[in-house]
Design a protein around this motif. Structure first.
Motif, PDB file in Angstrom:
ATOM      1  N   VAL A 171       0.726  -1.391   0.002  1.00  0.00           N
ATOM      2  CA  VAL A 171      -0.048   0.033  -0.056  1.00  0.00           C
ATOM      3  C   VAL A 171       1.022   1.132  -0.156  1.00  0.00           C
ATOM      4  O   VAL A 171       1.691   1.381   0.944  1.00  0.00           O
ATOM      5  CB  VAL A 171      -1.165   0.040   1.187  1.00  0.00           C
ATOM      6  N   HIS A 172       0.817   1.833  -1.092  1.00  0.00           N
ATOM      7  CA  HIS A 172       1.639   3.176  -1.267  1.00  0.00           C
ATOM      8  C   HIS A 172       0.869   4.341  -0.754  1.00  0.00           C
ATOM      9  O   HIS A 172      -0.058   4.775  -1.419  1.00  0.00           O
ATOM     10  CB  HIS A 172       2.062   3.475  -2.642  1.00  0.00           C
ATOM     11  N   SER A 237      -0.977  -4.595  -5.249  1.00  0.00           N
ATOM     12  CA  SER A 237      -0.595  -3.344  -4.880  1.00  0.00           C
ATOM     13  C   SER A 237      -1.498  -2.266  -5.241  1.00  0.00           C
ATOM     14  O   SER A 237      -2.144  -2.150  -6.316  1.00  0.00           O
ATOM     15  CB  SER A 237       0.947  -3.117  -5.645  1.00  0.00           C
ATOM     16  N   ASP A 239      -1.885   2.078  -5.139  1.00  0.00           N
ATOM     17  CA  ASP A 239      -1.671   3.478  -5.118  1.00  0.00           C
ATOM     18  C   ASP A 239      -2.681   4.203  -4.324  1.00  0.00           C
ATOM     19  O   ASP A 239      -3.577   4.648  -5.033  1.00  0.00           O
ATOM     20  CB  ASP A 239      -1.288   4.172  -6.435  1.00  0.00           C
ATOM     21  N   THR A 246       4.215   7.095  -7.055  1.00  0.00           N
ATOM     22  CA  THR A 246       3.467   6.013  -6.126  1.00  0.00           C
ATOM     23  C   THR A 246       2.856   5.330  -7.072  1.00  0.00           C
ATOM     24  O   THR A 246       2.826   3.807  -6.864  1.00  0.00           O
ATOM     25  CB  THR A 246       2.784   6.592  -5.204  1.00  0.00           C
ATOM     26  N   SER A 247       2.276   5.749  -8.240  1.00  0.00           N
ATOM     27  CA  SER A 247       1.664   4.905  -9.129  1.00  0.00           C
ATOM     28  C   SER A 247       2.643   3.960 -10.038  1.00  0.00           C
ATOM     29  O   SER A 247       2.305   2.689 -10.079  1.00  0.00           O
ATOM     30  CB  SER A 247       0.956   5.870 -10.133  1.00  0.00           C
ATOM     31  N   ASN A 249       5.758   3.163  -8.765  1.00  0.00           N
ATOM     32  CA  ASN A 249       6.079   2.061  -7.979  1.00  0.00           C
ATOM     33  C   ASN A 249       5.271   1.161  -7.664  1.00  0.00           C
ATOM     34  O   ASN A 249       5.500  -0.115  -7.682  1.00  0.00           O
ATOM     35  CB  ASN A 249       6.725   2.699  -6.483  1.00  0.00           C
ATOM     36  N   SER A 250       3.995   1.215  -7.681  1.00  0.00           N
ATOM     37  CA  SER A 250       2.948   0.109  -7.383  1.00  0.00           C
ATOM     38  C   SER A 250       2.714  -0.818  -8.364  1.00  0.00           C
ATOM     39  O   SER A 250       2.798  -1.922  -8.027  1.00  0.00           O
ATOM     40  CB  SER A 250       1.629   0.973  -6.973  1.00  0.00           C
ATOM     41  N   ASN A 253       6.476  -2.559  -8.494  1.00  0.00           N
ATOM     42  CA  ASN A 253       6.792  -3.775  -7.340  1.00  0.00           C
ATOM     43  C   ASN A 253       6.000  -5.039  -7.459  1.00  0.00           C
ATOM     44  O   ASN A 253       6.183  -5.846  -6.506  1.00  0.00           O
ATOM     45  CB  ASN A 253       6.666  -3.046  -6.038  1.00  0.00           C
ATOM     46  N   HIS A 260      -2.400  -4.463  -9.850  1.00  0.00           N
ATOM     47  CA  HIS A 260      -2.368  -3.050  -9.544  1.00  0.00           C
ATOM     48  C   HIS A 260      -3.680  -2.375  -9.357  1.00  0.00           C
ATOM     49  O   HIS A 260      -4.472  -2.428 -10.125  1.00  0.00           O
ATOM     50  CB  HIS A 260      -1.315  -2.112 -10.420  1.00  0.00           C
ATOM     51  N   GLN A 262      -5.548   1.479  -8.756  1.00  0.00           N
ATOM     52  CA  GLN A 262      -5.291   2.697  -8.490  1.00  0.00           C
ATOM     53  C   GLN A 262      -6.293   3.341  -8.050  1.00  0.00           C
ATOM     54  O   GLN A 262      -7.748   3.388  -8.428  1.00  0.00           O
ATOM     55  CB  GLN A 262      -5.312   3.395 -10.144  1.00  0.00           C
TER      56      GLN A 262
END
Length: 346
Positions: A171-172, A237, A239, A246-247, A249-250, A253, A260, A262
């Motif tokens: 969780v970013h 993951s 963002d 952060t988007s 990286n999410s 990763n 992912h 958003q």
């Protein structure tokens, strides 16, 4: 009634006396007992939402009591304690009839398409489709905190992210959305990594379920750190902030066939972020959005609250008065403090 009003985008809102709303034939008027302070309201005040017409009353995370109902309303009457999703479905379009009210083709949104809940009263359309009855034991402040960030996170983790026990979830961002997601993913049996810029928020994230934390201000490569902790990458993951970094990286990763979601809004200059499309293709990644939650899905969330698996009251932060709301709204251009701020005094 008393309400927070802004007459120009980006200029200080004021407290004004404006006419009380009247219910539409299929709608209700709710006496607002609590309303959350959300970064989405800040985006609206800044002019990032082209659906807002001035002058405008913001506010979309609300809980209160029905005081008037239109003649076509059959399920609700004065005196009932309710909340409502921020995306109000029409109940008749293709998306609504397929159960996807959160992306209704004709949706209305209090605080965006019409005047919202930074006021003593608010009008809600299509009441029979959208209102949610509150448990008697739930405080209005807790109910208001569900309205946008918590329910959006619930759908993001449970329905869109399809999180299962034992999976790794990153969780970013640990504002209201992120902390909600951490609590929910942990309750679903996932191993959650919390990522933020401040140790204070990360410490709180640990208290509500995160098993690992990453301070992005002290970690040169967040993606590498997530992959090391998870031995290959997150299964899912999110963002939760809404920022190009952060988007990216999410998405980056994730492990192979990861998901992912958003949730953090990407508006204005952030609307077209960079995407590591090479990894999306090579790893068969899924990129999903999450936009609120349907009223009928609240029941599953309420059951988890009732049996103690979820404790949204822990996420309620500062409680303020309506008179303090203009300054609090303008301050949301910075990062959120711990928890969800709520207006409880009108």
């Amino acid at each position: 009634m008393k309400a927070v009003v802004f007459e120009k985008f980006g200029e200080a809102p004021t407290i004004q006396t404006v006419p009380d709303p009247k219910p539409a034939a299929d709608g209700v008027v709710i006496k607002v007992e609590a309303t959350g302070l959300c970064r989405s309201d800040w985006h609206g005040w800044m002019g990032h939402d082209d659906g807002i017409r001035l002058p405008h009353v913001p506010g979309h995370e609300l809980a209160g009591v029905v005081v008037a109902a239109g003649k076509q309303v059959t399920r609700w009457k004065a005196g009932e304690r309710v909340t409502v999703p921020f995306a109000v479905g029409c109940g008749h379009c293709f998306e609504c009839t397929s159960g996807n009210h959160q992306v209704c083709e004709h949706q209305t949104q209090p605080g965006f398409t019409g005047w919202g809940s930074f006021a003593e009263y608010v009008a809600i359309e299509h009441a029979d489709t959208n209102l949610v009855r509150l448990p008697d034991e739930m405080e209005f402040a807790t109910a208001a905190s569900l309205g946008c960030r918590f329910v959006t996170s619930f759908r993001a983790i449970v329905d869109q992210g399809r999180v299962t026990p034992g999976e790794w979830v990153a969780v970013h961002g640990c504002g209201g959305v992120g902390l909600s997601a951490i609590m929910i993913a942990s309750a679903m049996g996932a191993n959650v990594i919390a990522i933020d810029l401040t140790d204070e928020k990360l410490d709180f994230a640990t208290k509500i379920g995160a098993v690992a934390t990453i301070n992005a201000s002290k970690t040169p490569n967040v993606v590498k750190a997530v992959k090391q902790i998870t031995n290959g990458g997150a299964h899912m993951s999110m963002d939760a902030l809404g920022h190009p970094t952060t988007s990216f990286n999410s998405i980056a990763n994730l492990r192979r066939r990861g998901r992912h979601v958003q949730v953090g809004l990407m508006l204005g200059e952030h609307a077209r972020p960079q995407v590591p499309m090479d990894k999306v293709i090579a790893f068969e990644l899924e990129i999903l959005g999450s936009h609120g939650m349907q009223a009928y899905r609240y029941q599953a969330m309420m059951e988890m609250i009732r049996n103690g698996k979820l404790k949204p009251e822990l996420l309620v932060g500062k409680k303020i008065s309506l008179d303090e709301a203009p300054a609090a709204l303008m301050a949301m251009g910075g990062f959120e403090g711990i928890g969800i701020g709520v207006v409880t005094k009108f």
